[in-house]
Design an enzyme around this catalytic site. Structure first.
Site, PDB file in Angstrom:
ATOM      1  CB  VAL A   1       0.982   0.841  -4.212  1.00 20.53           C
ATOM      2  CG1 VAL A   1       1.819   2.012  -3.716  1.00 20.53           C
ATOM      3  CG2 VAL A   1       0.876   0.886  -5.730  1.00 20.53           C
ATOM      4  CB  CYS A   2       3.165   1.228  -0.080  1.00 24.77           C
ATOM      5  SG  CYS A   2       4.053   1.918   1.320  1.00 24.77           S
ATOM      6  CB  SER A   3       3.422  -1.955   3.652  1.00 27.69           C
ATOM      7  OG  SER A   3       2.378  -1.052   3.975  1.00 27.69           O
TER       8      SER A   3
ATOM      9  CB  ALA B   1       8.723   0.833  -4.323  1.00 26.67           C
TER      10      ALA B   1
END
Length: 271
Positions: free
Chosen positions: A149-151, A199
């Site tokens: 998730v995310c970076s 994201a």
């Protein structure tokens, strides 16, 4: 190993009667003309034994970890391992400290789900750490699902786990995934074969529900969603680059420009 937390027990209490009926049911779910439900479908996958490893490292974004963990924690019978280099407490970028339950050495070798959260400088450090990358590459080579998730997708990319795959990340560093041989994709949750990436930050809840649906069933995921009362109605409409006001976007792009450049540099150095 997180399988006895309060939320898990709550869901188990709610679903256990259904599970017991399902085991003994001779017929699948039926609804009569008045809308009353009979025995649930015995084919529903109520309890499993999935092995789920969630990477932790200093400076991670705690919501990236806890959002998906709350969803994984509803899986009756699953074992959720919070994995770090050592068993020393890990402090997130928001100052929240969490104690790991497994190390790189003690984490099961064969996993149903390998997951990593994101962050900013802490994520860049983890994505350049040889021990972390070796662990991710090893477990990722056998895991049923390789996820982030995310970076956190930067860590997957640096470990060589996204080459040739569509993937997403936080908007500030999504473009950098191309440097790892991935195909940056602008979506809330992206699946390409057994790679599933979310994201930024709150997308972890959507990601978690999607994973429950894949590991168990849509019905199980819907039960979890209801128990979690996950029905977001944000007070503002600035949660994406598509909807945020222009000044909000401009200021946040400027604020995160340093991180974006570092992410690009990391990706190019790993190529």
């Amino acid at each position: 190993m997180i399988d006895n937390n309060r939320r898990n027990l709550c869901l188990m209490a709610l679903l256990a009667p259904l599970s017991a009926h399902a085991a003994n049911a001779k017929e699948p779910v039926h609804q009569d003309g008045e809308g009353h439900m009979s025995m649930p479908d015995r084919s529903v996958h109520w309890e499993g034994n999935e092995q789920i490893a969630m990477l932790m490292y200093p400076g991670m974004t705690v919501m990236d970890l806890i959002g998906p963990q709350c969803m994984f924690g509803s899986l009756m019978g699953a074992k959720v391992h919070l994995v770090a280099k050592t068993l020393e407490p890990v402090t997130s970028d928001a100052g929240v400290t969490i104690v790991p339950t497994a190390t790189f050495d003690t984490c099961p070798r064969n996993l149903d789900v390998l997951f990593t959260p994101g962050g900013t400088d802490g994520t860049l450090a983890a994505a350049a750490d040889h021990e972390t990358l070796a662990f991710m590459a090893d477990r990722g080579s056998r895991a049923k699902y390789v996820t982030s998730v995310c970076s956190g997708s930067l860590i997957l990319g640096a470990a060589g786990l996204l080459k040739g795959y569509r993937a997403t990340s936080h908007w500030s560093c999504r473009h950098a995934l191309a440097g790892f041989g991935a195909i940056p994709t602008d979506a809330r949750v992206v699946q390409d074969r057994n790679r599933i990436t979310g994201a930024g930050v709150t997308a972890g809840l959507d990601f978690g529900l999607m994973m429950i649906g894949k590991l168990r069933s849509r019905f199980y995921a819907e039960c979890t969603q209801l128990v979690s009362e996950y029905d977001p109605h944000p007070p503002f409409n600035a949660g994406s680059m598509k909807t945020a006001p222009q000044k909000v976007k401009a200021d946040m792009v400027e604020l995160l420009s340093g991180f974006s450049k570092k992410a690009e540099a990391l990706a190019h150095s790993s190529a």
